[in-house]
Scaffold this motif. Sequence first.
Motif, PDB file in Angstrom:
ATOM      1  N   ASN A  76       0.809  -1.227   0.000  1.00 11.90           N
ATOM      2  CA  ASN A  76       0.000   0.000   0.000  1.00 11.90           C
ATOM      3  C   ASN A  76       0.842   1.277   0.000  1.00 11.90           C
ATOM      4  O   ASN A  76       0.475   2.281   0.638  1.00 11.90           O
ATOM      5  CB  ASN A  76      -0.954   0.004   1.204  1.00 11.90           C
ATOM      6  N   LYS A 106      -7.297   1.171  -5.916  1.00 15.45           N
ATOM      7  CA  LYS A 106      -8.078   2.420  -5.880  1.00 15.45           C
ATOM      8  C   LYS A 106      -7.795   3.244  -7.124  1.00 15.45           C
ATOM      9  O   LYS A 106      -6.773   3.048  -7.805  1.00 15.45           O
ATOM     10  CB  LYS A 106      -7.800   3.231  -4.627  1.00 15.45           C
ATOM     11  N   ASN A 132     -11.022   9.671  -3.945  1.00 12.57           N
ATOM     12  CA  ASN A 132     -10.601   8.276  -4.048  1.00 12.57           C
ATOM     13  C   ASN A 132     -11.784   7.368  -4.334  1.00 12.57           C
ATOM     14  O   ASN A 132     -12.871   7.539  -3.769  1.00 12.57           O
ATOM     15  CB  ASN A 132      -9.983   7.816  -2.720  1.00 12.57           C
ATOM     16  N   ASP A 134     -12.507   3.408  -3.972  1.00 13.26           N
ATOM     17  CA  ASP A 134     -11.937   2.193  -3.402  1.00 13.26           C
ATOM     18  C   ASP A 134     -12.014   1.032  -4.394  1.00 13.26           C
ATOM     19  O   ASP A 134     -12.946   0.926  -5.200  1.00 13.26           O
ATOM     20  CB  ASP A 134     -12.678   1.835  -2.114  1.00 13.26           C
ATOM     21  N   GLY A 135     -11.003   0.153  -4.312  1.00 18.64           N
ATOM     22  CA  GLY A 135     -10.927  -0.966  -5.235  1.00 18.64           C
ATOM     23  C   GLY A 135     -12.158  -1.852  -5.229  1.00 18.64           C
ATOM     24  O   GLY A 135     -12.532  -2.412  -6.279  1.00 18.64           O
TER      25      GLY A 135
END
Length: 377
Positions: A76, A106, A132, A134-135
Amino acid sequence: MFTKEQEKLLDNFADKSDQLFDLGVISTDSFTGEIGEYVVCKHFNLKKSNRVTQAVDGFSVSGEKYQVKAKVVSRNNFSYNLKDLPTDLFDILAIVYFDNLYTPLKIVVIPSKKIKNREVKISSSTISNFENIDGAKIKIPIKVKTAINEFAVAYNSLEKAEIIRSRRIVGDIGEFYACRKLNLIQSENRNEKGIDARHENGLTFEIKTRRVYESGRRVSETRRLNNLVGKTADYLIVVTLDRSFKCAGMWLIPMQNLTNPKSANLKVVNTTVGTMNVIPSKISWLQTGVKFKGFDLKKKVLTKSTKSKSTTKTSLTKRETTKKSTTKTINKPKIYAQPTPTFDNNNYNNFGCGGCFSWTIIIIVLLMLIGYLTDGK
């Protein structure tokens, strides 16, 4: 040049990359960038742009222009610095982060009007300052997701086997072939622009690699060799690979002899003066040409710029020789023993001889005086 096991890994990687091509995920060998473009276009429902559209990778329904950047990260670590962004050419910058299986972690979205000085700096601590996604919210068709993951596994196997050392896969494989074949030392500094390898004799090399084979994604007698302007390497090595990433030709070209480095294509191996063939071509429209025999021969057919370097070296040698000669002349009186004083009728200015003559006269006068005084007694 590869072992049978390494060739199997390359064949598998070729199969997985072709699968992504068939699914419409990629169209070139810029794998990470194109997988990123696919993910962003799918998520935002963008129309993918033509490859020649500068700085724009997709268009929204409302006409907004997106530029996409992609990066594979570990642990990360979302640090990413981007410079010289052409913010006047796009409306939205979308950065997609992947793990090592190309699973989206992301997407960061930044309007171009919020980008200052054409530069974006993101770190793990500042990434929350940007929009952002999120994945878990990024949806990709299961079939495509599986194919991308399999491709990533195949890539990781190449890295583990030390066939490649970065995500510049085609370039890394070409450098591997060139360095093995020509006994070159690969540059450790990946940021050293224009110098990919060196020979022990001091020559430097830029290496360009292209996959060339007959397929829907390789109709390419116009394949280009980019970024050759202002290169300082002595020679350009051109490597071609077939579908399975096996070498299909290798050429050595004096960099100075390239007539159009700004827009050169693969056919420069057919037309550039001084080109030598290292590995015979398997491509019909690329000529094998004159056979390369070794670097001793190459030194005898140096280009104009290389001759200049040779002349400079010769000049330096002469200067150094002159300097050494001058130093020797200056130091000569210090290192040679002083000669025995002699008298020279023709050189009364000689310090040693003039001094001896003077003392002789004085001694004779003294002897005459002593004789006179003795006789007087």
